[in-house]
Motif scaffolding. Sequence first.
Motif, short mmCIF file in Angstrom:
data_model
loop_
_atom_site.label_atom_id
_atom_site.label_comp_id
_atom_site.label_asym_id
_atom_site.label_seq_id
_atom_site.Cartn_x
_atom_site.Cartn_y
_atom_site.Cartn_z
N ALA A 163 -42.66 -21.78 -0.07
CA ALA A 163 -42.81 -20.93 -1.25
C ALA A 163 -42.03 -21.50 -2.43
CB ALA A 163 -42.38 -19.50 -0.94
N VAL A 164 -40.81 -21.96 -2.17
CA VAL A 164 -40.00 -22.56 -3.23
C VAL A 164 -40.64 -23.87 -3.70
CG1 VAL A 164 -37.76 -23.61 -3.77
CG2 VAL A 164 -37.86 -21.50 -2.44
N ALA A 165 -41.07 -24.69 -2.74
CA ALA A 165 -41.66 -25.98 -3.09
C ALA A 165 -42.95 -25.82 -3.89
CB ALA A 165 -41.93 -26.78 -1.82
N LEU A 166 -43.71 -24.77 -3.61
CA LEU A 166 -44.98 -24.55 -4.31
C LEU A 166 -44.80 -23.79 -5.63
CD1 LEU A 166 -47.46 -23.54 -1.45
CD2 LEU A 166 -47.19 -25.76 -2.56
N GLY A 167 -43.62 -23.25 -5.85
CA GLY A 167 -43.40 -22.50 -7.08
C GLY A 167 -44.06 -21.14 -7.10
#
Length: 345
Positions: A163-167
Amino acid sequence: MTSAFFVPIVDIGAWVGNGSPQERERVARELDRACRTVGFMQVTGHGVPDSAIAGLARAIDDFFGRPLAEKKRYVRPAAEDRGYSPPKSESLSYSLGVDPVTRMNDFFEAYNVGASAADYPGSGVSAADYAPNTWPDDAFRALVEPYFAEARRVAHTLTDIIAVALGVDAAFFERFAGHSLDVLRMNNYALDPGEIDLGADLIGMGEHTDFGIVTVLWADRIAGLQVLGTDGVWHDVQPAEGALLVNLGDIAARLTNDVWMSTLHRVKPPVINGMIERRRSAAFFHDGNVEALIETLPHFKGEGFRYDPVTVKEHITAKLNGSRAGVKNLGASREAARVRAAGPG
């Protein structure tokens, strides 16, 4: 000359423990890089106890060591994705619409357990989509369930990082996979030597991509797994000591418009003195809610969407109908083209 190929190591310990925001952000960047370049990674720092892995291995050894006639008592309808699959009852390449050497020819046997409707009280899901499990005996269940819980925990940790990596917002995967179609597939590649045609193209498990969001794989450190690189060459991959192999599935590729890679892979078990060397693995598939709509995230649109929206159920059903019912999946043309263009490996 074959280009350099390696599967990155990503230590997720900062997310399993109390890592700082900076440490967690660094892990998310490392995961993003692995997802964009390989689609596979070696995950360390996962926190799965050795006892859970040892128990899983004992369960695999016990069940697959039983006579074939006994194991066949646990065959379930293919659509349920539960129970026992005998050798040569599947052909994973059909899930891509690629014809195998012979129909339903994969030389592995498997046992599946997964999330049932009872695991998600109040969600409204049905047993038709979330089938109950068949357990050969209480001892098998007592050994498998602890590992299932650990693999599910790792998958949830990974989607937090993703989720963080995908923004996207932190609750994205809670909405998308709050009652996920999670399945643990335990595989065995040992066969009696008399059943092997050494003149044939021996397929342990045919070319395929995984269907869901992310797969967490425990495997013996035995040769056999091959990953198709961006160079069009099949590369041998073995898990590092203490690592879990993690790869993306089709849903992750669809969410990112193929910026993240759902990498083609297969198993070609080594034959030594006329016998297949024993290899075991257990793949935990974290696939999402059955009714969830898979749509490319707006900020990955680029020059246009490559995929039409489809529900998790529609996508998984088309894949399973290919691998288990022999109904060629005609909706995976890009993956099929990559298989046909690849070298022999």
